[in-house]
Design a protein around this motif. Structure first.
Motif, PDB file in Angstrom:
ATOM      1  N   VAL A 111       4.442 -88.611  10.300  1.00 55.07           N
ATOM      2  CA  VAL A 111       4.602 -87.166  10.513  1.00 55.07           C
ATOM      3  C   VAL A 111       3.241 -86.474  10.635  1.00 55.07           C
ATOM      4  CG1 VAL A 111       4.715 -86.588   8.038  1.00 55.07           C
ATOM      5  CG2 VAL A 111       5.992 -85.199   9.714  1.00 55.07           C
ATOM      6  N   ASN A 112       2.183 -87.101  10.106  1.00 54.03           N
ATOM      7  CA  ASN A 112       0.827 -86.536  10.211  1.00 54.03           C
ATOM      8  C   ASN A 112       0.300 -86.752  11.632  1.00 54.03           C
ATOM      9  OD1 ASN A 112       1.418 -87.157   7.427  1.00 54.03           O
ATOM     10  ND2 ASN A 112      -0.713 -86.737   6.929  1.00 54.03           N
ATOM     11  N   THR A 113       0.907 -86.064  12.584  1.00 53.42           N
ATOM     12  CA  THR A 113       0.529 -86.165  13.991  1.00 53.42           C
ATOM     13  C   THR A 113       0.797 -84.819  14.669  1.00 53.42           C
ATOM     14  OG1 THR A 113       2.753 -87.085  14.314  1.00 53.42           O
ATOM     15  CG2 THR A 113       0.946 -88.637  14.452  1.00 53.42           C
ATOM     16  N   SER A 114       0.167 -84.616  15.809  1.00 46.39           N
ATOM     17  CA  SER A 114       0.397 -83.376  16.567  1.00 46.39           C
ATOM     18  C   SER A 114       1.796 -83.412  17.194  1.00 46.39           C
ATOM     19  CB  SER A 114      -0.643 -83.256  17.678  1.00 46.39           C
ATOM     20  OG  SER A 114      -0.427 -84.298  18.611  1.00 46.39           O
ATOM     21  N   ALA A 115       2.263 -82.244  17.617  1.00 47.58           N
ATOM     22  CA  ALA A 115       3.558 -82.167  18.310  1.00 47.58           C
ATOM     23  C   ALA A 115       3.524 -83.009  19.579  1.00 47.58           C
ATOM     24  CB  ALA A 115       3.862 -80.707  18.643  1.00 47.58           C
ATOM     25  N   ALA A 116       2.379 -83.049  20.264  1.00 51.38           N
ATOM     26  CA  ALA A 116       2.276 -83.811  21.512  1.00 51.38           C
ATOM     27  C   ALA A 116       2.427 -85.309  21.257  1.00 51.38           C
ATOM     28  CB  ALA A 116       0.939 -83.506  22.187  1.00 51.38           C
ATOM     29  N   VAL A 117       1.925 -85.782  20.131  1.00 56.97           N
ATOM     30  CA  VAL A 117       2.104 -87.202  19.765  1.00 56.97           C
ATOM     31  C   VAL A 117       3.569 -87.454  19.406  1.00 56.97           C
ATOM     32  CG1 VAL A 117       1.577 -88.913  17.968  1.00 56.97           C
ATOM     33  CG2 VAL A 117      -0.281 -87.727  19.148  1.00 56.97           C
ATOM     34  N   LYS A 118       4.162 -86.539  18.674  1.00 55.59           N
ATOM     35  CA  LYS A 118       5.583 -86.708  18.310  1.00 55.59           C
ATOM     36  C   LYS A 118       6.446 -86.777  19.573  1.00 55.59           C
ATOM     37  CE  LYS A 118       5.459 -84.700  13.663  1.00 55.59           C
ATOM     38  NZ  LYS A 118       4.116 -84.117  13.508  1.00 55.59           N
ATOM     39  N   ALA A 119       6.057 -85.999  20.582  1.00 54.91           N
ATOM     40  CA  ALA A 119       6.842 -85.971  21.822  1.00 54.91           C
ATOM     41  C   ALA A 119       6.847 -87.330  22.527  1.00 54.91           C
ATOM     42  CB  ALA A 119       6.295 -84.886  22.752  1.00 54.91           C
ATOM     43  N   LEU A 120       5.862 -88.174  22.221  1.00 54.40           N
ATOM     44  CA  LEU A 120       5.788 -89.515  22.841  1.00 54.40           C
ATOM     45  C   LEU A 120       6.408 -90.591  21.950  1.00 54.40           C
ATOM     46  CD1 LEU A 120       2.049 -89.299  24.000  1.00 54.40           C
ATOM     47  CD2 LEU A 120       4.065 -89.271  25.491  1.00 54.40           C
ATOM     48  N   THR A 121       7.035 -90.153  20.864  1.00 53.17           N
ATOM     49  CA  THR A 121       7.459 -91.055  19.792  1.00 53.17           C
ATOM     50  C   THR A 121       8.964 -91.289  19.819  1.00 53.17           C
ATOM     51  OG1 THR A 121       5.612 -90.354  18.412  1.00 53.17           O
ATOM     52  CG2 THR A 121       7.572 -91.109  17.237  1.00 53.17           C
ATOM     53  N   ASP A 122       9.402 -92.487  19.373  1.00 54.44           N
ATOM     54  CA  ASP A 122      10.845 -92.754  19.265  1.00 54.44           C
ATOM     55  C   ASP A 122      11.394 -92.286  17.919  1.00 54.44           C
ATOM     56  OD1 ASP A 122      11.317 -94.083  21.805  1.00 54.44           O
ATOM     57  OD2 ASP A 122       9.946 -95.608  21.034  1.00 54.44           O
TER      58      ASP A 122
END
Ligand code: 13P
Ligand code: SF4
Length: 306
Positions: A111-122
């Motif tokens: 969860v310690n990631t930017s929204a843009a990283v989360k958007a690339l995440t499963d």
């Protein structure tokens, strides 16, 4: 309650605002908050609040996560410059390149990631559900895990999975000293070691309990037979531990060279900037709509799988 704290509580009432704080926040911020929790609990609480305004006393990715979960609410952050070295260790474009090299892998992001990283995440995970969630992923599917290498390594050791790990980390948890821990263990031989999984493997090998801030706190509360604990995580958690177990000694393990184990980003929120932020309703957190649309899916998957 001091004068500023009273003003803050009054403003919350007038504006139907809720203050959420992470366990690493300054003690006076934890005391004035409506809700104090770990990263998972903050996300869960945000997803079900009926307040009009959420004030996130934490770091930027926590406020972003709340905004993604509650797009119609106003999410404020008293210290907008409060970043996170771990989140900064993984840029979206670098994750996209890593993903492109491994198109058949499931992408699991802390969860310690930017929204843009989360958007690339499963699927997103926090320290309190990462193990549980990885265990639910199909065994025949390879996994990319990022950005915390220490948490990923811990999960690999616990599950026998061979997840590919991103080379990122938290500068606070990276600097705990094994020598200092061993010296304290010799001094307090009966004190269980409570450690956060963001710590290096050389620290975790000495831990009796490994878990999120909430899990470490829960363990201390559930074991009144212990009169002392060695704590290897950001020292803000000691406030809640001491409040919950006033007769127990919680000993913070120092960083290398005797240095400090505080996260400077977590300490940026003060009673003054919290009060001003609520009063003026400034420092509103926004997330690009396209990114938010993709980022909410892995967060919701996490909430379902927790
Ligand atoms: P948890 O409270 O979820 O254990 O997270 C620790 C942390 O590093 C937050 O930034
Ligand atoms: Fe980020 Fe580490 Fe600070 Fe947590 S303690 S907010 S992981 S820099």
């Amino acid at each position: 309650m001091n004068n500023i704290a009273e003003q803050i509580r009054q403003l919350c009432k007038e504006k139907n605002a809720i203050i959420m704080a992470h366990y690493y926040q300054r003690p006076e911020i934890q005391d004035v908050a409506d809700f104090v929790g770990d990263s998972l609990a903050l996300a869960q609480q945000a997803s079900k609040t009926d307040a009009d305004i959420i004030v996130m006393c934490g770091v930027h990715f926590m406020a972003e996560t709340a905004k993604i979960l509650c797009p119609d609410k106003k999410v404020l952050i008293p210290a907008p410059e409060a970043g996170c070295s771990l989140a900064d260790s993984c840029k979206a474009e670098d994750l996209a390149a890593w993903k492109a090299m491994h198109p058949d892998h499931i992408v699991v992001s802390y969860v310690n990631t930017s929204a843009a990283v989360k958007a690339l995440t499963d699927v997103v995970v926090t320290s309190s559900n990462a193990l549980k969630i990885v265990k639910q992923l199909p065994e025949d599917k390879p996994i990319l895990f990022g950005p915390d290498q220490n948490l990923g390594g811990y999960i690999n050791r616990m599950t026998g999975r061979k997840m590919d790990l991103w080379n990122g980390g938290c500068h606070v948890h990276a600097r705990f000293s094994e020598d200092a821990l061993l010296a304290l263990k010799a001094e307090y031989p009966n004190a269980p070691v409570l450690a956060h999984p963001e710590c290096k493997a050389s620290i975790l090998q000495h831990a009796d309990v490994i878990g999120s801030t909430q899990a470490l706190l829960n363990y201390a509360k559930a074991h009144p037979e212990h009169k002392s604990f060695l704590v290897v995580t950001e020292s803000g958690i000691l406030h809640e531990m001491q409040k919950a177990c006033p007769d127990v000694e919680f000993i913070p393990v120092p960083a290398e060279g005797g240095g400090c184990n505080e996260c400077e980003y977590m300490r940026m929120c003060t009673l003054q900037n919290l009060r001003n932020c609520l009063l003026n309703e400034n420092n509103e957190v926004t997330v690009n709509e396209e990114i938010a649309k993709d980022a909410i899916r892995p967060i919701q998957r996490m909430l379902e799988m927790s």
